[in-house]
Write a protein that holds these residues in place. Structure first.
Motif, PDB file in Angstrom:
ATOM      1  N   GLU A 160       0.883  -1.291   0.043  1.00 25.08           N
ATOM      2  CA  GLU A 160      -0.057   0.026  -0.007  1.00 25.08           C
ATOM      3  C   GLU A 160       0.963   1.443   0.040  1.00 25.08           C
ATOM      4  O   GLU A 160       1.855   1.317   0.570  1.00 25.08           O
ATOM      5  CB  GLU A 160      -0.790  -0.235   1.010  1.00 25.08           C
ATOM      6  CG  GLU A 160      -2.044  -1.150   1.161  1.00 25.08           C
ATOM      7  CD  GLU A 160      -2.942  -0.908   2.255  1.00 25.08           C
ATOM      8  OE1 GLU A 160      -2.613  -0.116   3.101  1.00 25.08           O
ATOM      9  OE2 GLU A 160      -4.057  -1.673   2.181  1.00 25.08           O
ATOM     10  N   ARG A 161       0.286   2.242  -0.713  1.00 24.14           N
ATOM     11  CA  ARG A 161       1.149   3.372  -0.597  1.00 24.14           C
ATOM     12  C   ARG A 161       0.181   4.688  -0.842  1.00 24.14           C
ATOM     13  O   ARG A 161      -1.135   4.430  -1.090  1.00 24.14           O
ATOM     14  CB  ARG A 161       2.024   3.543  -1.986  1.00 24.14           C
ATOM     15  CG  ARG A 161       1.367   3.870  -3.385  1.00 24.14           C
ATOM     16  CD  ARG A 161       2.292   3.865  -4.439  1.00 24.14           C
ATOM     17  NE  ARG A 161       1.560   4.230  -5.614  1.00 24.14           N
ATOM     18  CZ  ARG A 161       1.262   5.346  -6.185  1.00 24.14           C
ATOM     19  NH1 ARG A 161       1.044   6.371  -5.545  1.00 24.14           N
ATOM     20  NH2 ARG A 161       0.718   5.177  -7.491  1.00 24.14           N
ATOM     21  N   ALA A 162       0.209   5.972  -0.387  1.00 26.42           N
ATOM     22  CA  ALA A 162      -0.414   6.829  -0.315  1.00 26.42           C
ATOM     23  C   ALA A 162      -0.889   7.454  -1.796  1.00 26.42           C
ATOM     24  O   ALA A 162       0.137   7.483  -2.717  1.00 26.42           O
ATOM     25  CB  ALA A 162       0.188   8.049   0.433  1.00 26.42           C
ATOM     26  N   HIS A 163      -2.072   7.768  -2.103  1.00 28.47           N
ATOM     27  CA  HIS A 163      -2.460   8.260  -3.659  1.00 28.47           C
ATOM     28  C   HIS A 163      -1.863   9.492  -3.668  1.00 28.47           C
ATOM     29  O   HIS A 163      -1.482  10.504  -2.865  1.00 28.47           O
ATOM     30  CB  HIS A 163      -3.935   8.263  -3.330  1.00 28.47           C
ATOM     31  CG  HIS A 163      -4.527   8.780  -4.675  1.00 28.47           C
ATOM     32  ND1 HIS A 163      -4.409   9.927  -5.597  1.00 28.47           N
ATOM     33  CD2 HIS A 163      -5.173   7.725  -5.647  1.00 28.47           C
ATOM     34  CE1 HIS A 163      -5.127   9.473  -6.603  1.00 28.47           C
ATOM     35  NE2 HIS A 163      -5.440   8.307  -6.720  1.00 28.47           N
ATOM     36  N   ASP A 164      -1.335   9.677  -4.699  1.00 28.17           N
ATOM     37  CA  ASP A 164      -0.537  10.598  -5.349  1.00 28.17           C
ATOM     38  C   ASP A 164      -1.317  12.152  -5.088  1.00 28.17           C
ATOM     39  O   ASP A 164      -0.427  13.127  -5.023  1.00 28.17           O
ATOM     40  CB  ASP A 164      -0.154  10.686  -6.647  1.00 28.17           C
ATOM     41  CG  ASP A 164       0.816   9.593  -6.830  1.00 28.17           C
ATOM     42  OD1 ASP A 164       1.481   9.271  -6.061  1.00 28.17           O
ATOM     43  OD2 ASP A 164       0.934   9.019  -8.224  1.00 28.17           O
ATOM     44  N   THR A 165      -2.417  12.222  -5.349  1.00 30.57           N
ATOM     45  CA  THR A 165      -3.334  13.363  -5.384  1.00 30.57           C
ATOM     46  C   THR A 165      -4.646  13.316  -4.402  1.00 30.57           C
ATOM     47  O   THR A 165      -5.086  14.686  -4.351  1.00 30.57           O
ATOM     48  CB  THR A 165      -3.974  13.554  -6.695  1.00 30.57           C
ATOM     49  OG1 THR A 165      -4.783  12.748  -6.988  1.00 30.57           O
ATOM     50  CG2 THR A 165      -2.850  13.851  -7.752  1.00 30.57           C
ATOM     51  N   PRO A 167      -5.497  13.068  -0.447  1.00 33.18           N
ATOM     52  CA  PRO A 167      -5.033  12.769   0.758  1.00 33.18           C
ATOM     53  C   PRO A 167      -5.755  11.735   1.624  1.00 33.18           C
ATOM     54  O   PRO A 167      -7.049  11.848   1.717  1.00 33.18           O
ATOM     55  CB  PRO A 167      -5.120  14.358   1.479  1.00 33.18           C
ATOM     56  CG  PRO A 167      -5.093  15.271   0.337  1.00 33.18           C
ATOM     57  CD  PRO A 167      -5.895  14.535  -0.718  1.00 33.18           C
ATOM     58  N   GLY A 168      -5.047  11.103   2.313  1.00 32.48           N
ATOM     59  CA  GLY A 168      -5.880  10.111   3.237  1.00 32.48           C
ATOM     60  C   GLY A 168      -6.192   8.851   2.453  1.00 32.48           C
ATOM     61  O   GLY A 168      -6.755   7.800   3.205  1.00 32.48           O
ATOM     62  N   LEU A 169      -6.217   8.675   1.112  1.00 30.00           N
ATOM     63  CA  LEU A 169      -6.466   7.657   0.268  1.00 30.00           C
ATOM     64  C   LEU A 169      -4.985   6.588   0.135  1.00 30.00           C
ATOM     65  O   LEU A 169      -4.033   7.447  -0.301  1.00 30.00           O
ATOM     66  CB  LEU A 169      -7.194   8.033  -0.870  1.00 30.00           C
ATOM     67  CG  LEU A 169      -7.485   6.789  -1.873  1.00 30.00           C
ATOM     68  CD1 LEU A 169      -8.339   5.982  -1.150  1.00 30.00           C
ATOM     69  CD2 LEU A 169      -7.833   7.423  -3.346  1.00 30.00           C
ATOM     70  N   THR A 170      -5.288   5.361   0.474  1.00 26.70           N
ATOM     71  CA  THR A 170      -3.875   4.464  -0.088  1.00 26.70           C
ATOM     72  C   THR A 170      -4.460   3.533  -1.053  1.00 26.70           C
ATOM     73  O   THR A 170      -5.606   3.175  -1.162  1.00 26.70           O
ATOM     74  CB  THR A 170      -3.633   3.791   1.289  1.00 26.70           C
ATOM     75  OG1 THR A 170      -4.684   2.910   1.770  1.00 26.70           O
ATOM     76  CG2 THR A 170      -3.134   4.525   2.162  1.00 26.70           C
ATOM     77  N   ILE A 171      -3.636   3.181  -1.862  1.00 28.45           N
ATOM     78  CA  ILE A 171      -3.830   2.272  -2.796  1.00 28.45           C
ATOM     79  C   ILE A 171      -2.826   1.137  -2.941  1.00 28.45           C
ATOM     80  O   ILE A 171      -1.834   1.272  -2.391  1.00 28.45           O
ATOM     81  CB  ILE A 171      -3.928   3.034  -4.303  1.00 28.45           C
ATOM     82  CG1 ILE A 171      -2.408   3.516  -4.735  1.00 28.45           C
ATOM     83  CG2 ILE A 171      -4.942   4.009  -4.537  1.00 28.45           C
ATOM     84  CD1 ILE A 171      -2.257   4.335  -6.063  1.00 28.45           C
ATOM     85  N   GLY A 172      -3.378  -0.055  -3.362  1.00 26.04           N
ATOM     86  CA  GLY A 172      -2.591  -1.241  -3.300  1.00 26.04           C
ATOM     87  C   GLY A 172      -1.943  -1.448  -4.864  1.00 26.04           C
ATOM     88  O   GLY A 172      -2.592  -1.115  -5.922  1.00 26.04           O
ATOM     89  N   GLU A 173      -0.575  -1.636  -4.829  1.00 27.74           N
ATOM     90  CA  GLU A 173       0.097  -2.032  -6.067  1.00 27.74           C
ATOM     91  C   GLU A 173       1.072  -3.259  -5.749  1.00 27.74           C
ATOM     92  O   GLU A 173       1.436  -3.384  -4.973  1.00 27.74           O
ATOM     93  CB  GLU A 173       1.036  -0.748  -6.564  1.00 27.74           C
ATOM     94  CG  GLU A 173       1.888  -0.105  -5.495  1.00 27.74           C
ATOM     95  CD  GLU A 173       2.512   1.076  -6.221  1.00 27.74           C
ATOM     96  OE1 GLU A 173       2.060   1.567  -7.117  1.00 27.74           O
ATOM     97  OE2 GLU A 173       3.734   1.384  -5.542  1.00 27.74           O
TER      98      GLU A 173
END
Length: 425
Positions: A160-165, A167-173
């Motif tokens: 998981e990492r923080a979304h680029d744009t 705030p507060g949203l994480t995405i899995g890659e």
């Protein structure tokens, strides 16, 4: 033939500079000679005094016979034929790596590297009886996907990492150590499967069975040691994932850990069956199956001395000190292994450093056996209770070091060096 990857994973496998194979008939000799040369050039010391101290210690004498028999090769599965079992055993040896992910595997699925790979291979076997096709066949190995490997291994290949744009949203890659490990396992299976298909074998077991038969012919003519060398050579030359060798500072080192392990696994599993279903080679003179456990343990137990090596001496601070050895060489007064405590990750090495320490372990074990067989009777009790030390073999010693590292809780907590991104140990 598919290209051999670099020992380092760099998002895509690329062909690396391949050292030359040893000359035919010199594979075993080359392991021994290259290991000693590399160990000495790295200024790693191994003294007779340190070896004798280990051999006569309560830690060694009190556990060797019991622990060296713990090979971890019991396969609690029902096989349709001995060839099916040989095939699974061969794939288990092929995939006998992932030590660099030991801590992450403990965290993720509660098992160390060896137990995780064992469970994975068992899972492949069980999945092959379903609608997935025979994953253990050459074609099944050639076509297995990373997603299937991750599913059977039971690991998460996303981070998981923080979304680029936002705030507060994480995405899995895709990424992280488990993703790396899955890619390594998938490559080894795909590549080996492709080699077997190209050579016309239905599975790895069929190739190994034929290799054992060729070895039997050579043994009848030239003896067991020549046969062992020929079997090792045939396996290593054919399968890139067994080509465990490298050039270090202009010097070639040969280890061939997994191939040697595979040959000995055949002896352990089928050698006691009468008559055996396959020709059984002699592995009494086999070099040890060097990984990260053997050198790390021999450093902690005071046999391998790194103090004279400027680049290696800082790796294991305090290891081999008198205070440490007083405890580690004494009879165990702590519980046996089995604790679910997650081990601490040891020093992270470069590929060159790892090969140097693995070479040191090969040479150390050769020297241990030489000294053990030459000990004077006067050093043993008069009742003959320790005379067996003069007859121990290299594979027995290997099994003791590897197994005792898991047998004692204090040994389990000793740091082992780490090298990720390798398919060799």
């Amino acid at each position: 033939m598919p290209t051999r990857p670099s020992t380092m994973y760099i998002s895509q496998f690329v062909e690396s500079t391949m050292p030359q194979f040893p000359a035919s008939g010199t594979f075993i000799q080359s392991i021994r000679e290259s290991s000693r040369l590399l160990r000495k050039s790295a200024q790693i010391s191994i003294t007779p005094e340190s070896i004798k101290r280990l051999l006569l210690s309560p830690a060694f004498t009190g556990s060797f016979k019991r622990v060296s028999a713990s090979h971890g090769l019991a396969l609690p599965l029902n096989f349709a034929s001995p060839l099916d079992e040989l095939n699974l055993l061969s794939i288990l040896a092929l995939l006998n790596f992932a030590s660099g992910y030991r801590v992450q595997l403990h965290t993720e699925i509660g098992r160390g590297a060896w137990d995780s790979i064992r469970a994975f291979v068992f899972g492949m076997y069980l999945a092959s009886s379903s609608d997935d096709g025979d994953l253990l066949s050459a074609r099944g190995m050639k076509s297995i996907s990373p997603a299937k490997v991750a599913e059977i291994l039971g690991v998460n290949v996303h981070v998981e990492r923080a979304h680029d744009t936002i705030p507060g949203l994480t995405i899995g890659e895709l990424g992280g150590p488990m993703h790396e490990l899955v890619q390594l396992i998938t490559w080894v299976l795909n590549d080996t499967g492709a080699v077997l298909v190209n050579l016309g074998y239905p599975n790895l077991g069929a190739f190994i069975a034929e290799t054992l038969k060729e070895g039997e012919k050579i043994q009848a003519k030239d003896g067991p040691n020549v046969a062992l060398d020929a079997i090792l050579e045939r396996i290593v030359r054919a399968i890139p994932a067994f080509q465990d060798m490298a050039d270090i500072n202009g010097q070639t080192i040969y280890c061939f850990k997994k191939a040697l392990f595979l040959i000995h696994a055949v002896v352990v599993r089928f050698g006691s069956i009468s008559p055996p279903p396959f020709p059984i080679p002699s592995t009494a003179q086999s070099p040890v199956f060097t990984d990260n456990v053997l050198p790390s343990m021999l450093i902690h137990l005071g046999v391998i001395d790194l103090s004279g090596s400027p680049t290696l001496s800082p790796l294991f601070p305090g290891a081999g000190s008198a205070t440490s050895l007083d405890t580690l060489l004494a009879a165990s007064n702590v519980p046996k292994g089995g604790s679910k405590i997650i081990p601490k990750e040891g020093p992270i090495l470069t590929s060159d450093q790892a090969y140097i320490l693995r070479a040191a372990a090969i040479d150390a074990c050769e020297l241990i056996i030489e000294l053990a067989h030459s000990l004077e009777s006067s050093v043993f009790p008069d009742d003959g209770s320790l005379d067996w030390i003069k007859k121990i073999t290299l594979p027995d010693l290997d099994m003791w070091i590897w197994s005792v590292a898991k047998d004692r809780l204090d040994y389990r907590m000793l740091k082992r060096f780490v090298l990720k991104n390798t398919v060799f140990f």
